[in-house]
Design a protein around this motif. Sequence first.
Motif, mmCIF file in Angstrom:
data_model
loop_
_atom_site.group_PDB
_atom_site.id
_atom_site.type_symbol
_atom_site.label_atom_id
_atom_site.label_comp_id
_atom_site.label_asym_id
_atom_site.label_seq_id
_atom_site.Cartn_x
_atom_site.Cartn_y
_atom_site.Cartn_z
ATOM 1 N N GLN A 18 0.835 -1.200 0.000
ATOM 2 C CA GLN A 18 0.000 0.000 0.000
ATOM 3 C C GLN A 18 0.874 1.257 0.000
ATOM 4 O O GLN A 18 0.613 2.210 -0.750
ATOM 5 C CB GLN A 18 -0.919 -0.021 1.216
ATOM 6 N N VAL A 212 -10.943 -0.259 -1.996
ATOM 7 C CA VAL A 212 -10.565 -1.432 -2.792
ATOM 8 C C VAL A 212 -11.606 -1.796 -3.838
ATOM 9 O O VAL A 212 -11.403 -2.739 -4.609
ATOM 10 C CB VAL A 212 -10.270 -2.653 -1.897
ATOM 11 N N MET A 222 -5.363 -5.003 -4.779
ATOM 12 C CA MET A 222 -5.407 -4.783 -3.337
ATOM 13 C C MET A 222 -6.532 -5.579 -2.698
ATOM 14 O O MET A 222 -6.386 -6.123 -1.598
ATOM 15 C CB MET A 222 -5.560 -3.288 -3.044
ATOM 16 N N SER A 249 -3.415 1.273 7.587
ATOM 17 C CA SER A 249 -2.379 1.022 6.585
ATOM 18 C C SER A 249 -1.046 1.483 7.168
ATOM 19 O O SER A 249 -0.514 2.542 6.829
ATOM 20 C CB SER A 249 -2.698 1.776 5.288
ATOM 21 N N LEU A 318 -4.566 3.899 -5.561
ATOM 22 C CA LEU A 318 -5.256 2.833 -6.268
ATOM 23 C C LEU A 318 -6.043 3.316 -7.489
ATOM 24 O O LEU A 318 -6.753 2.517 -8.121
ATOM 25 C CB LEU A 318 -6.213 2.082 -5.324
#
Length: 322
Positions: A18, A212, A222, A249, A318
């Motif tokens: 991450q 996600v 992820m 995270s 992401l």
Amino acid sequence: MAKKLLLVDADCGVDDAQALMMALAAPQVQVLGVTCCFGNAPIENVCRNTLRVLRVCNRTEIPVFRGAASSLVGTRASLPIDHFGTDGLGDAPDETDSGTECVQKEHAVSALIRIVCEHEGQVSLVAVGPLTNLALAVRMDPTFPQKLKDLYIMGGNMEGKGNRTVCGEFNFVMDPEAAHVVLNEFSCPMYIATWDFTCRNKLPWEFFDEWVSQDGDKAAFMKRITSKCRAYSRATSRKDVLFGAGFVSYDSYAMAAAIDSSVMSRNIECSVSVELRGELTRGMMILDPSHTLNKKHKAFLTKEWDMNKFTQLLKAALEQSC
């Protein structure tokens, strides 16, 4: 405007992935390389995981270096390492796995020293695993810390509570001697996001679910690597008892600070060290606000955080384009 130069030293579990994806997505930084260290998985798995993340982000031009395969004195906590699965990435199958042939021949410690010397005073080093490679680097070149712009660490603890042992955080407990060397011998500006700080600044599971579920390969990746991880289970765990349920995270906090220092809304400056001998406290980070240790060098420990800026960096990590 010139980009910030980053080197990443990682043991490439899910939270390292991450953090690395966050750095790769940030337009204001250039990642010069990733040095690998044992930790969440054996060193070959760590190298393979790092290459896998770079492939997902279409950034295979970034060099990956194999580093320390064990701690400085060859000891580690006896508890099993299954936080992120046996391979570090949730035991999610990798259909595109091409092994570790793309790992550089140069050792990670030599690469750290060389790259920092080539960009003296310009490189921010982000350490999100056991600190073995960094300790070896200062032993090979005592001037190494002076040539860094700054150092960002995710590790240690401020409240005497641990996630690996009773009193010790994972990265420091995996190699207490290395953590001791780094905290006591690195003279560059040092910023530490401790484990308990990250847990105090967790995000709701609703954010994680949305995060996600974005479109694109990176979010799908992820989602796969977190789907079976014990660390991402909603069930009550020791972590939840101490800090409440939520998404943390861990390594992304240190990475976010390196990318945008304004995300740290308040730090405390304090001398720090690591306990090496205690039966219950080996690997615990020691804070010395009263200056009993009489150390000249102090670290900046993050205490307050801009969650809005942090969530924006996480979201960008992401998004479809790196």
